[in-house]
Scaffold this motif. Structure first.
Motif: not given
Length: 142
Positions: A119-126
């Motif tokens: 995840l990125d630091s905002n909680g979005n899946e990478v």
């Protein structure tokens, strides 16, 4: 009769000495892992804050105690010094026990185990990695 007992005692003591010698040789050959263990967090909000503060991604391991492949990854891939180094350097680590945190598992659609989501630091899946990964496979993906 006394000679018989003397010979039996000599044989027994000799065998005992051989067993002790062999076991001490084996214990000297045991390798000790001197790399520190991974420090896994369990709180997604804390992990996101730490990721923002350190400019790292979040490495989330969705697992369960009953999952044999999850245990194999803990014992093999996550115990590798190379994997430990790469994870520690590049990620905030989060371990999610799916049976105790079904909401987070559902939110990230971690339905098969093991599932690793970066995840990125905002909680979005990478990135998503589903299924058992050997040490080499995991190193190639992280």
């Amino acid at each position: 009769m006394n000679k018989y007992f003397v010979w039996m005692a000599v044989i027994f003591i000799s065998l005992l000495m051989v067993i002790v010698a062999v076991s001490s040789l084996n214990s000297n050959e045991t390798k000790t892992d001197t790399t520190p263990s991974l420090q896994w967090g369990t709180d997604i909000n804390q992990a996101m804050q730490e990721a923002k503060n350190t400019n790292k991604s979040i490495f989330v391991d969705f697992y369960a105690d009953w999952c044999s492949y999850c245990q194999m990854m803990d014992d093999e891939a996550f115990s590798s010094p190379e994997v430990k180094g790469k994870l520690t350097q590049n990620y905030v680590l989060l371990k999610v026990y799916v049976d105790q945190n079904p909401e987070l598992s559902t939110q990230y659609k971690a339905y098969s185990l093991p599932t690793i989501i970066i995840l990125d630091s905002n909680g979005n899946e990478v990135k998503r990695i589903v299924g058992y990964q050997s040490t080499e496979q995991l190193l190639n993906q992280i």
